[in-house]
Enzyme design. Structure first.
Site, PDB file in Angstrom:
ATOM      1  N   SER A  34       0.090  29.789  36.090  1.00  0.00           N
ATOM      2  CA  SER A  34       1.205  30.340  35.329  1.00  0.00           C
ATOM      3  C   SER A  34       2.020  29.277  34.608  1.00  0.00           C
ATOM      4  O   SER A  34       2.528  29.529  33.509  1.00  0.00           O
ATOM      5  CB  SER A  34       2.117  31.144  36.261  1.00  0.00           C
ATOM      6  OG  SER A  34       2.584  30.344  37.339  1.00  0.00           O
ATOM      7  N   THR A  35       2.155  28.086  35.184  1.00  0.00           N
ATOM      8  CA  THR A  35       2.942  27.046  34.517  1.00  0.00           C
ATOM      9  C   THR A  35       2.141  26.390  33.404  1.00  0.00           C
ATOM     10  O   THR A  35       2.656  26.151  32.300  1.00  0.00           O
ATOM     11  CB  THR A  35       3.418  25.994  35.533  1.00  0.00           C
ATOM     12  OG1 THR A  35       4.031  26.651  36.642  1.00  0.00           O
ATOM     13  CG2 THR A  35       4.428  25.048  34.903  1.00  0.00           C
ATOM     14  N   ASP A  87      -1.868  20.317  33.701  1.00  0.00           N
ATOM     15  CA  ASP A  87      -2.223  21.293  34.722  1.00  0.00           C
ATOM     16  C   ASP A  87      -1.076  21.458  35.696  1.00  0.00           C
ATOM     17  O   ASP A  87      -0.171  20.624  35.762  1.00  0.00           O
ATOM     18  CB  ASP A  87      -3.489  20.838  35.462  1.00  0.00           C
ATOM     19  CG  ASP A  87      -4.324  22.005  35.963  1.00  0.00           C
ATOM     20  OD1 ASP A  87      -3.809  23.140  36.000  1.00  0.00           O
ATOM     21  OD2 ASP A  87      -5.495  21.782  36.321  1.00  0.00           O
ATOM     22  N   GLY A  88      -1.128  22.534  36.456  1.00  0.00           N
ATOM     23  CA  GLY A  88      -0.118  22.807  37.457  1.00  0.00           C
ATOM     24  C   GLY A  88      -0.555  22.344  38.832  1.00  0.00           C
ATOM     25  O   GLY A  88      -1.563  21.643  38.997  1.00  0.00           O
ATOM     26  N   ALA A  89       0.198  22.746  39.852  1.00  0.00           N
ATOM     27  CA  ALA A  89      -0.128  22.418  41.239  1.00  0.00           C
ATOM     28  C   ALA A  89       0.533  23.448  42.143  1.00  0.00           C
ATOM     29  O   ALA A  89       1.567  24.029  41.805  1.00  0.00           O
ATOM     30  CB  ALA A  89       0.346  21.017  41.603  1.00  0.00           C
ATOM     31  N   ASP A  90      -0.085  23.667  43.298  1.00  0.00           N
ATOM     32  CA  ASP A  90       0.480  24.587  44.282  1.00  0.00           C
ATOM     33  C   ASP A  90       1.498  23.891  45.174  1.00  0.00           C
ATOM     34  O   ASP A  90       2.402  24.525  45.708  1.00  0.00           O
ATOM     35  CB  ASP A  90      -0.635  25.193  45.131  1.00  0.00           C
ATOM     36  CG  ASP A  90      -1.573  26.036  44.292  1.00  0.00           C
ATOM     37  OD1 ASP A  90      -1.113  27.024  43.695  1.00  0.00           O
ATOM     38  OD2 ASP A  90      -2.772  25.706  44.214  1.00  0.00           O
ATOM     39  N   GLU A 110     -10.909  21.849  37.461  1.00  0.00           N
ATOM     40  CA  GLU A 110      -9.671  21.114  37.217  1.00  0.00           C
ATOM     41  C   GLU A 110      -9.825  19.641  37.596  1.00  0.00           C
ATOM     42  O   GLU A 110      -9.362  18.750  36.874  1.00  0.00           O
ATOM     43  CB  GLU A 110      -8.529  21.740  38.019  1.00  0.00           C
ATOM     44  CG  GLU A 110      -8.081  23.091  37.482  1.00  0.00           C
ATOM     45  CD  GLU A 110      -7.118  23.805  38.390  1.00  0.00           C
ATOM     46  OE1 GLU A 110      -6.333  24.622  37.877  1.00  0.00           O
ATOM     47  OE2 GLU A 110      -7.139  23.571  39.611  1.00  0.00           O
TER      48      GLU A 110
END
Length: 230
Positions: A34-35, A87-90, A110
């Protein structure tokens, strides 16, 4: 296991901050989640304004979003390298640049795109920040190997759970046709050592530990964004 939390406004600020660093002529890795989606949308706006970039998507979802935004795409075997991956991250440790990814089941691609990039710009909202990684670690696993892998990670102190699909019966299937196992190790005291151990487990295609991965991180908040370069 996908992490939750964080406002759309915070995610948008982080994604747009990373997109603002992209220059015409660059090859850009396009992350999943989503980010990262806000970064893709901002890059689409830049393309509309004449910015000449090419994107390398990390998943079918990222590819479709980039197409919808008008970003030209290519595959890794069509280029010599990637200038920047966004990229994002959890979950993310700001002090080290290490993170856990794979909530969107795209961590194999990724990691491949990140490894080919000169710089990796992670985009997160402040709910993803932590002092120590303790989020379940996603493993992409060959279907025939999921029980063998489960036994192996239990011997490493983890508790595995095969990820179920939300809108169909049965497990999540990755873009590569594999399964995802989320492994709870509690607080991970030595992420680098665990990453090495997981990489050695037969049947694991890739794990979601990204060790000292980021060269830059933008953290979005409700009232702004802060960026750290490593």
């Amino acid at each position: 296991m996908k992490s939750t939390g964080g406002s759309d406004a915070a995610k948008r600020r982080a994604g747009e901050a990373a997109a603002d660093t992209v220059e015409s002529g660059m090859v850009v890795g396009l992350g999943t989640g989503s980010t990262a989606a806000y970064a893709i949308e901002a890059l689409g706006d830049a393309v509309d304004d004449g910015c000449d970039i090419v994107g390398v998507p990390t998943s079918f979802g990222a590819r479709q979003r980039a197409i919808d935004c008008g970003i030209p795409l290519c595959s890794l075997d069509e280029i010599d390298g990637i200038d920047i991956a966004i990229d994002g991250a959890d979950q993310f440790v700001r002090d080290t640049g290490s993170c856990i990814k794979g909530g969107g089941a795209a961590h194999s691609r990724e990691k491949l795109v990140a490894s080919a990039a000169d710089t990796v710009h992670l985009v997160v909202d402040e709910t993803k920040l932590t002092d120590a990684l303790d989020h379940p670690v996603p493993l992409e696993v060959l279907p025939d190997a999921h029980t063998v892998v489960a036994d192996a990670v239990r011997s490493l102190g983890g508790e595995p759970t095969l990820r179920d699909a939300a809108n169909k019966d049965g497990p999540v299937v990755t873009d590569n046709g594999n399964l995802v196992c989320d492994v709870d190790f509690g607080t991970i005291s030595d992420p680098a050592s665990l990453a090495t151990q997981l990489s050695a487990v037969t049947g694991v295609v890739e794990h979601g530990l990204f060790i000292e991965c980021a060269t830059t991180v933008s953290v979005g908040r409700a009232d702004g964004v802060s960026t750290t370069t490593y």
